[in-house]
Design an enzyme around this catalytic site. Structure first.
Site, short mmCIF file in Angstrom:
data_model
loop_
_atom_site.label_atom_id
_atom_site.label_comp_id
_atom_site.label_asym_id
_atom_site.label_seq_id
_atom_site.Cartn_x
_atom_site.Cartn_y
_atom_site.Cartn_z
N LYS A 1 48.04 30.00 29.88
CA LYS A 1 47.57 31.10 29.05
C LYS A 1 48.74 31.97 28.59
CE LYS A 1 44.00 34.65 28.89
NZ LYS A 1 42.84 35.22 29.59
N GLU B 1 54.36 27.43 38.18
CA GLU B 1 54.14 26.02 38.48
C GLU B 1 54.16 25.18 37.21
OE1 GLU B 1 51.60 28.36 41.51
OE2 GLU B 1 52.18 28.53 39.39
N GLY C 1 40.92 31.64 32.35
CA GLY C 1 41.32 30.29 32.72
C GLY C 1 40.19 29.44 33.27
N ARG C 2 39.37 30.00 34.16
CA ARG C 2 38.30 29.22 34.78
C ARG C 2 37.14 29.00 33.83
NH1 ARG C 2 39.16 34.04 36.83
NH2 ARG C 2 37.56 35.64 37.02
N GLU D 1 36.85 32.86 42.62
CA GLU D 1 37.77 33.69 41.84
C GLU D 1 37.00 34.71 41.00
OE1 GLU D 1 41.66 32.03 40.47
OE2 GLU D 1 40.85 32.47 38.48
N HIS E 1 28.65 11.84 57.02
CA HIS E 1 29.31 11.33 58.22
C HIS E 1 30.44 12.24 58.66
CE1 HIS E 1 27.23 7.38 58.03
NE2 HIS E 1 27.16 7.69 56.75
N LYS F 1 51.01 35.59 43.11
CA LYS F 1 52.07 35.14 42.20
C LYS F 1 53.29 36.06 42.29
CE LYS F 1 49.04 33.13 38.64
NZ LYS F 1 48.58 33.28 37.23
#
Length: 509
Positions: free
Chosen positions: A184, A190, A241-242, A327, A358, A480
């Site tokens: 963005k 990263e 972003g999400r 978030e 399981h 961050k």
């Protein structure tokens, strides 16, 4: 007035003190329960009938939704008014799905067509560099539907850990690879680090102009342009972003599955949006889900919500929802900044059926927690193997909800244990543990679009009922900032444990 200050909230607090209803008995007490508690929208059945919600409780939750002005908030969301108060922004992801406003996708669809038809030479691999919402959404889309696509293979590089990118680079061929860099701000640590490494890999692979084989997707196009990137797809600052997979961030899906599939994804989401905006609150699939979430997290104090995808194509759905829900609603203050006196959003976790049966279902059936469980399944198989696979998959999915509800009485357990009372206690199940089941008729771009839009609307509705802002993420920003200081070697002022860890790494490296 905040939601927890309303009469409806007080009424719900009173209801939370009464014994929980026996869910199985509700099917007899409420003959219309199954039709009322299992709406079908856009080819998806949302079965809430096995949740511990009776008519009285649903009426009180509807009162809360009305007194919290959910109708007004959802209208403001759809209109592009400010709903992110701490940042003074609208949240315009819903508008990206509106057919009347889709002109902004023209550049995305055109670029996808050009890549797929060879305008950049033969492209067999796309390395998508991004993190958080810039990676989770595209990864889910491609993993769910990519097998039906005929475009380049998509590799998602998100983690700063070099092993993640190294494995991708080992599979790709520099001569036939393009990079899609999504950020963005185009400053994400990263993403920028992985982009630099991928560009260096292209150069080492004798690609003459690596930057010419790079596409930037960003709300800060000037920063991408400063790196020399010519192919830039912008998106609005008001798209979080999400919530961004509906924007140019969804490019990898269009590259893999084609522009038509991307538009079908938007169509399905828009169909769910119309339902969310128009259906009555007590017959509105996302709102009903949000009511159940808020009741169990805020009033019953149940701290988690488990989601299990009974379809391998949806195996990334729990991870995607973790970001969307935690978030968005992982807050302890109201949207006006005042502290909230109750637990808010639950911890979202889950896995894939039948593997999870399981591993973790022992706790769900017999553990001391009775937190809500949600199953997501698809009626039609996505493969051509023997039908027994899908028949057993769905049988296991439905059986888990039935077993959580029914349990096993002490008398039944005693018979099962052959009269051994100690063994009978170990084989007893309390039952009356609620669950919801979401069943898609088939998995297509339209259905997946509707499902993801449903979860967005549900998360937003829960935020309104709790009075929190689902569109900021200051906790993420703090992490961050601290990471930036540590990476720069600015260790002064940290706690002794952190300083010792840094010193240990310095000695060993």
């Amino acid at each position: 007035m905040l939601p927890h200050q309303t009469p409806a909230w007080s009424a719900l607090e009173m209801l939370a003190r009464r014994p929980l209803p026996r869910i199985a008995a509700l099917f007899t007490q409420e003959p219309e329960r199954l039709s009322r508690m299992a709406p079908e929208v856009a080819g998806i059945r949302f079965d809430y009938a096995k949740l511990p919600l009776d008519r009285l409780l649903l009426s009180a939750l509807k009162d809360l939704a009305e007194q919290a002005d959910l109708a007004g908030w959802r209208a403001r969301l759809a209109e592009g008014a400010i709903v992110n108060e701490s940042e003074g922004r609208a949240a315009t992801h819903m508008r990206l799905r509106d057919p009347a406003r889709r002109g902004g996708h023209a550049a995305l669809l055109d670029l996808a067509r050009r890549v797929r038809t060879g305008a950049f030479g033969p492209v067999r691999h796309i390395i998508h560099v991004g993190i958080g919402g810039s990676a989770l959404g595209p990864n889910l889309l491609v993993d769910a539907l990519g097998d039906s696509g005929d475009g380049p293979r998509i590799h998602i590089a998100s983690n700063i850990d070099g092993m993640a990118l190294a494995r991708i680079l080992a599979e790709a061929d520099p001569a036939h690879t393009m990079i899609v860099a999504v950020s963005k701000t185009f400053t994400t640590q990263e993403t920028r680090t992985n982009l630099d490494t991928a560009l260096a890999w292209l150069k080492a692979g004798r690609v003459a102009d690596p930057i010419a084989r790079t596409i930037a997707v960003t709300a800060a196009p000037e920063r991408a342009r400063a790196l020399g990137i010519a192919e830039i797809l912008p998106f609005d600052e008001s798209v979080g972003g999400r919530y961004s997979l509906w924007s140019a961030v969804g490019l990898p899906f269009a590259l893999r599955c084609g522009p038509d599939a991307f538009e079908a994804l938007l169509d399905g989401a828009h169909a769910m949006d119309r339902h969310f905006l128009e259906a009555p609150l007590d017959a509105n699939a996302p709102v009903m889900g949000a009511m159940a979430d808020v009741w169990q997290a805020c009033f019953l104090g149940r701290p988690t919500r488990a989601i299990f995808a009974y379809d391998e194509r949806l195996r990334l759905l729990p991870s995607y929802l973790q970001q969307l829900e935690m978030e968005s609603n992982g807050k302890s203050v109201a949207h006006d900044g005042t502290p909230l006196p109750f637990p808010t959003a639950p911890i979202t976790w889950g896995g894939t059926g039948t593997d999870a049966q399981h591993a973790v279902f022992q706790l769900l059936h017999q553990g001391s927690h009775a937190d809500p469980v949600e199953f997501v399944a698809v009626a039609t198989a996505g493969h051509r193997l023997d039908a027994v696979h899908h028949r057993l998959l769905l049988a296991n999915c439905f059986a888990q909800g039935a077993a959580l509800l029914r349990g096993r009485t002490p008398d039944e357990a005693l018979a099962e244990a052959g009269g051994d009372e100690a063994l009978a206690r170990a084989k007893s199940f309390p039952g009356n543990r609620g669950s919801a089941t979401i069943l898609l008729d088939r998995l297509t771009p339209e259905r997946l679009g509707a499902l993801l839009a449903y979860y967005e609307a549900r998360t937003f509705s829960a935020a309104v009922l709790m009075g929190v802002n689902p569109f900021d993420q200051w906790g993420v920003e703090l992490g961050k900032q601290v990471a930036g200081r540590l990476a720069a070697g600015e260790g002064d002022g940290f706690d002794p444990s952190t300083e010792a860890l840094m010193a240990t790494v310095a000695r060993q490296c």
